[in-house]
Scaffold this active site. Structure first.
Site, PDB file in Angstrom:
ATOM      1  N   GLY A 225      33.879  54.458  49.749  1.00 29.76           N
ATOM      2  CA  GLY A 225      35.246  54.728  50.164  1.00 29.76           C
ATOM      3  C   GLY A 225      35.840  53.584  50.965  1.00 29.76           C
ATOM      4  N   GLY A 251      39.589  45.538  45.101  1.00 30.88           N
ATOM      5  CA  GLY A 251      39.970  45.402  46.501  1.00 30.88           C
ATOM      6  C   GLY A 251      41.380  44.880  46.664  1.00 30.88           C
ATOM      7  N   ASP A 252      41.800  44.004  45.753  1.00 33.35           N
ATOM      8  CA  ASP A 252      43.160  43.471  45.798  1.00 33.35           C
ATOM      9  C   ASP A 252      44.179  44.561  45.456  1.00 33.35           C
ATOM     10  OD1 ASP A 252      41.828  41.017  46.184  1.00 33.35           O
ATOM     11  OD2 ASP A 252      41.688  40.747  44.017  1.00 33.35           O
TER      12      ASP A 252
END
Length: 314
Positions: A225, A251-252
């Site tokens: 998470g 992540g971007d």
């Protein structure tokens, strides 16, 4: 409007294969080429969500020209800074079980004049930007303090800064108090100088980054998470994912979701988690559109499972 800065962009080529066999001749079942680099990916996700974005980045050679064209086709203003070296090309090999093998090139070496030109390109576009997202590794020729200088200049211009980098570049920039930093679990562990085995240890590490200067920390913990630690407290978000296809750019996408949802508080965290979960279910470094998001699969809470052991401890 989200302005992104990517000092070491790339062309990302992804090949999907049945299995990776060293030394063999393999035939791809699918392939794609995407504009790459962490800040570029943030711009792509912002544009896919229907928001305005511009990407500041050094561009060189035919690879740089192709990267600029691909960005323009996506509706992203490519604020390219010409450099002598050629833009790098990265290769990703994806297997059906979600295993991803990446070959990342080093990229061109920037001169002092080229590095300053990138900073100047940011300065001329600060007005009207809700956030500036500074993302990725620094290319050869740039000192670790380059991001710190960028954050300082942007703050003097009244802009809010989101910083996604690691190592000495992150450490140096913390003293300029970026508004949010976005490490993953490994980068968070590196920043505090010790391994992180539980969610609770990740929370403590995020608090230490805030003590060093970060105003907020948005930390990706992979399959476990995401965490948000800011002035109002600590929050934890998770989402169910049917199958992981590729985690390139996830992540971007999360950072884009966070910033387009305001860049603060649990609602922005929920948006970050939804974008990250959608991204890992797409091929290559494809960015999710609103149709790909499933907000009902996201759970955010201030009741953090501190004792949970990280699946992939740093």
């Amino acid at each position: 409007m989200i302005l992104t800065v990517t000092p070491n962009p790339s062309l990302d080529r992804t090949y999907e294969i049945p299995a990776l066999e060293r030394g063999a001749v393999l035939r791809a079942t699918a392939d794609r080429v995407d504009p790459g680099g962490k800040g570029v990916n943030v711009s792509r996700a912002v544009a896919a969500a229907g928001h305005r974005t511009a990407a500041v980045l050094p561009l060189g050679g035919p690879e740089g020209a192709l990267l600029a064209r691909l960005l323009e086709e996506l509706g992203i203003e490519a604020a390219g800074v010409p450099v002598a070296g050629s833009t790098r090309v990265n290769i990703s090999v994806a297997e059906p079980d979600g295993t991803l093998t990446k070959l990342n090139a080093g990229g061109p070496e920037l001169s002092d004049a080229e590095a300053e030109a990138v900073l100047e390109a940011v300065r001329t576009r600060v007005d009207g930007a809700d956030w500036i997202a500074c993302c990725g590794s620094l290319p050869r020729g740039l000192a670790p303090e380059w991001y710190a200088e960028l954050v300082a200049r942007a703050h003097r211009a009244g802009a809010r800064i989101a910083l996604d980098t690691s190592g000495p570049s992150l450490t140096a920039a913390l003293r300029e108090r970026p508004d949010v930093v976005k490490p993953n679990a490994e980068e968070l562990a590196q920043a505090v100088g010790r391994p992180l085995a539980t969610v609770g240890e990740a929370v403590k590490a995020a608090e230490e980054l805030r003590e060093l200067g970060a105003r907020a920390v948005l930390a990706s913990l992979g399959a476990d998470g995401q965490l948000l630690v800011d002035d109002t407290g600590a929050y934890f978000g998770t989402a169910s994912v049917a199958a992981v296809r590729s985690n390139v750019g996830a992540g971007d996408a999360s950072l884009a979701g966070f910033l387009t949802a305001g860049g603060a508080g649990p609602a922005a965290l929920a948006s970050a988690v939804a974008h990250g979960a959608a991204a890992v279910q797409l091929p290559g470094s494809a960015m999710p559109t609103p149709a790909d998001l499933d907000p009902s699969a996201v759970v955010t809470t201030a009741d953090i499972p501190l004792d949970r052991v990280l699946k992939e401890p740093a």
